[in-house]
Design an enzyme around this catalytic site. Structure first.
Site, PDB file in Angstrom:
ATOM      1  N   GLU A 158       0.813  -1.219   0.000  1.00  0.00           N
ATOM      2  CA  GLU A 158       0.000   0.000   0.000  1.00  0.00           C
ATOM      3  C   GLU A 158       0.849   1.273   0.000  1.00  0.00           C
ATOM      4  OE1 GLU A 158      -2.957  -0.406   3.128  1.00  0.00           O
ATOM      5  OE2 GLU A 158      -4.190  -1.630   1.827  1.00  0.00           O
ATOM      6  N   GLU A 317      -6.395  -8.035  -1.055  1.00  0.00           N
ATOM      7  CA  GLU A 317      -6.803  -8.169   0.348  1.00  0.00           C
ATOM      8  C   GLU A 317      -8.298  -7.896   0.473  1.00  0.00           C
ATOM      9  OE1 GLU A 317      -4.784  -5.689   3.173  1.00  0.00           O
ATOM     10  OE2 GLU A 317      -2.844  -5.956   2.218  1.00  0.00           O
TER      11      GLU A 317
HETATM   12  C1  GLA Z   1      -4.297  -2.935   4.827  1.00  0.00           C
HETATM   13  C2  GLA Z   1      -2.894  -3.499   4.904  1.00  0.00           C
HETATM   14  C3  GLA Z   1      -2.811  -4.790   5.675  1.00  0.00           C
HETATM   15  C4  GLA Z   1      -3.699  -4.740   6.892  1.00  0.00           C
HETATM   16  C5  GLA Z   1      -5.102  -4.439   6.472  1.00  0.00           C
HETATM   17  C6  GLA Z   1      -6.090  -4.448   7.619  1.00  0.00           C
HETATM   18  O1  GLA Z   1      -4.961  -3.203   3.702  1.00  0.00           O
HETATM   19  O2  GLA Z   1      -2.309  -3.677   3.641  1.00  0.00           O
HETATM   20  O3  GLA Z   1      -1.466  -4.990   6.027  1.00  0.00           O
HETATM   21  O4  GLA Z   1      -3.228  -3.762   7.769  1.00  0.00           O
HETATM   22  O5  GLA Z   1      -5.137  -3.173   5.906  1.00  0.00           O
HETATM   23  O6  GLA Z   1      -7.391  -4.263   7.170  1.00  0.00           O
END
Ligand code: GLA
Ligand code: ZN
Length: 696
Positions: A158, A317
């Protein structure tokens, strides 16, 4: 032209199902690591993202590397038929590095350097950080780029944020110098004579700061562009050592939902595969209908798919149950997990992945949803629903690589978004760019009409309809391209607050909507900002060519326009501009352009686009009217269509299929023994997958 894309990863020509996996947290618990493999297989998970925040476990001291634990994990994956997306660990640094080289720590816009902690807070320019990244990435690539389990790279995590350290200030000055070459050009483009902000030397330029410059809009915009460029430069820096070892291994990095800080359109050429992290707040309304939330997620899926021109992407994710960072962390009701997972597939994802595989035992994400809970076994509701998704994906091998056949595009442009949000104009309480895009998109989502999301640099010619809500900024050349598109037969819809500024946020002289004025056949003289709760009305004119009828509420923004060749379809119903045009159409060359002068609500969008859809001949996924909260979205290979029928309500719904011969793709929870189906009965929060011959 319909085509089928090759699988995202050569080594894994299947639908991928998996999660972020952090075995380094469990090295003292070997029985857990063993159990993980059993549970992964049991839940039909075939891919894990490993190493995302593992730097200190890989390099506990500067120059001392400990790869043995990762060797074991990856070898065990290979033996058990589990693929790995191997991450570079730059998303979080070891403390030794911050301590020895404070320059790796980010400086905030208030010019204070961060302390060590958290994650995602490194400077993208620091030579030391870049060198350390090159070393660790090279080591990882040399050791694992040809490992049988490793199918691709997950770069960092991210990417986000900016840094205001001296290195970054220098880089910004360089960037500005390259762009404008002379101070004169810079000062004119940034309109710095305003408040005596003229620069007399490039060294005077500093990034925006809360206690410094924030009022030069063009500079704010350039800073954001610079931050995207800097991040991309860092990303390329990360990728180079990986590709040196094995240039065949695809790379991705995970995007965030509607993230404002980076212009994601610019990532298309740097990444082989796009991926994103989706965390909607399901069930946040009382009305038992999650379709607004679902449409907003669908829009983001469509953005990510469209950035690489329609290539399938990855849902990197999502949570298998709840998050622990939203205001209220609600559980997904039964069925919602399968529904939201397959929604991603319906919009072009060839993977369903989660954060996280196993709940960590301590620290800030210990209570975040996971496939495996602290109880440690498979006898949980969540594990069962995850397994159901795994089984469903195993049935969808033929969908891998198929496309979403969109004939309509909506412009969602980051540079325009930045500019319009910063503009200080008629509605500073919220100009609502994202919400406006979502409102226009929702009509198409409801009807199951596939949409591509594009930026203003995209090729418009492949679409029957291009919608450009609030195209406040029109970059040079774009007005001409839109004009040509309409002239040659395209249909354009745009709205109030369009054609106001150029790419430097300098207002167009000679009448709004600037370079769109000729195409739209209107002149916008003024715009009225309405307070919350105030309404105007727009009334359709009898016998108008679009078939618009009745009256609609107008709120928040009302543009006062003059006709210059366009024809009015509706007029304002009140205030001093009662009787002036509120919706117009201009027949221009072979095409048409529509202008919606006020911000309107859903009933207007529904009525207006019904007319436009009919006129442009856009096709719904399934003919007929869907019950509210039900939609269907299609992927196709040009031979077969895969129709994902989705029910976002808490009630059973029935959908009639009057337009073809359908068969059903078996889902674990569905009786698919019936061969040919004429209607589907949808359980609350459910999805069904139908197959038919491709419909032209
Ligand atoms: C983000 C991060 C993950 C985790 C999630 C939790 O998307 O990339 O590492 O922290 O949030 O929802
Ligand atoms: Zn910096």
């Amino acid at each position: 032209m319909i085509k089928k894309y090759p699988p995202l990863f050569d080594k894994a020509p299947v639908m991928l199902h998996g999660a972020d996996y952090n075995p380094e947290q469990w090295l003292r618990y070997p029985e857990i690591l063993e159990e993980d493999i059993r549970l992964m297989k049991k839940s039909h998970c075939n891919v894990m993202s490993v190493g995302i925040f593992s730097w200190v476990s890989l390099e506990p001291e500067e120059g001392v590397f400990t790869f043995e634990w990762l060797d074991q994990i990856l070898d065990s994956f290979a033996q058990n038929g589990i693929y790995a997306l191997l991450a570079t660990p730059s998303g979080a640094r070891p403390a030794w590095m911050s301590q020895k080289y404070p320059e790796v720590l980010r400086v905030s816009s208030n010019r204070v350097r961060n302390l060590h902690g958290f994650r995602h807070n490194h400077c993208y320019s620091s030579p030391v950080y870049r060198e350390k990244v090159t070393i660790i990435n090279t080591k990882l690539a040399e050791r694992y780029a040809n490992h049988p389990a490793v199918i691709g790279w997950h770069i960092s995590n991210e990417l986000s944020g900016d840094c205001h350290c001296d290195y970054c200030q220098d880089a910004f000055r360089e960037w500005v110098k390259n762009k404008y070459v002379t101070l004169d050009e810079l000062n004119h483009s940034w309109w710095t004579t305003f408040w005596s902000h003229t620069y007399t030397d490039f060294s005077q330029i500093e990034s925006p700061a809360p206690h410094g410059e924030t009022q030069v809009h063009a500079m704010n915009l350039d800073w954001k562009r610079f931050v995207t460029d800097r991040t991309l430069d860092f990303l390329k820096h990360e990728i180079a050592p990986l590709q040196k070892v094995n240039s065949n291994l695809p790379v991705t990095t995970n995007f965030m939902s509607y993230f404002d800080g980076l212009d994601y359109w610019k990532f298309a050429d740097v990444l082989d595969v796009l991926s994103w992290d989706s965390y909607p707040t399901w069930h946040d309304m009382d009305d038992n209908d999650d379709s607004k939330q679902a449409a907003s997620v669908a829009l983001m899926h469509d953005i990510v798919r469209s950035i690489k021109g329609g290539k399938p992407f990855m849902l990197m994710e999502s949570t298998p149950s709840m998050t622990n960072w939203q205001d209220v962390s609600k559980l997904k009701k039964p069925g919602m997990h399968l529904l939201s997972s397959l929604q991603a597939v319906a919009h072009g994802s060839d993977t369903v992945q989660y954060f996280q595989w196993r709940k960590s035992r301590g620290s800030s994400e210990k209570l975040h949803g996971a496939v495996v809970d602290h109880v440690g076994n498979e006898h949980t509701r969540v594990f069962e629903e995850v397994t159901e998704v795994g089984s469903a994906l195993m049935e969808l091998g033929d969908v891998v690589g198929t496309v979403v056949p969109a004939e309509v595009a909506i412009i969602f442009d980051w540079e325009n978004r930045w500019a319009v949000t910063d503009s200080q104009g008629p509605r500073n309480v919220g100009i609502k760019y994202d919400e406006t895009i979502q409102a226009h998109y929702k009509v198409f989502w409801d009807k199951g009409i596939p949409v591509d999301m594009i930026n203003m640099d995209a090729d418009f010619t492949k679409y029957k309809l291009v919608i450009a809500p609030m195209l406040y900024m029109v970059k040079s050349g774009v007005g001409e391209r839109i004009e040509k598109y309409v002239q040659e037969g395209g249909t354009l819809v745009t709205t109030y607050w369009s054609g106001i500024v150029n790419e430097n946020d300098l207002c167009y002289l000679g009448g709004f909507p600037g370079p769109l004025r000729k195409t739209l056949g209107i002149w916008s003289e003024e715009i009225d900002g309405l307070h919350d709760g105030q309404v105007n009305r727009i009334e359709a004119l009898g016998d108008n060519p679009l078939g618009l009828s009745g009256a609609f509420e107008a709120v928040e923004l009302c543009d006062l326009i003059h006709l210059e060749g366009a024809e009015a379809l509706a007029l304002y119903g009140s205030d001093f501009y009662k009787g002036r045009p509120a919706v117009t159409v201009h027949t221009f060359g072979e095409g048409k352009s529509y202008y919606i002068a006020s911000r309107n609500k859903e009933p207007f969008h529904e009525a207006f686009y019904n007319g436009v859809i009919h006129e442009t001949g856009l096709k719904q996924s399934i003919q007929g009217v869907f019950p509210r909260g039900v939609t269907a979205h299609v992927r196709t290979d040009g031979q077969h269509d895969y129709v994902f029928v989705q029910n976002y309500t808490g009630e059973e719904q029935v959908l009639h299929l009057g337009d073809g011969t359908y068969t059903e793709i078996g889902l674990p929870s569905v009786d698919s023994s019936q061969e040919i189906i004429e209607q589907v009965v949808l359980e609350p929060h459910s999805v069904r997958i139908l197959k038919r011959n491709h419909r032209l």
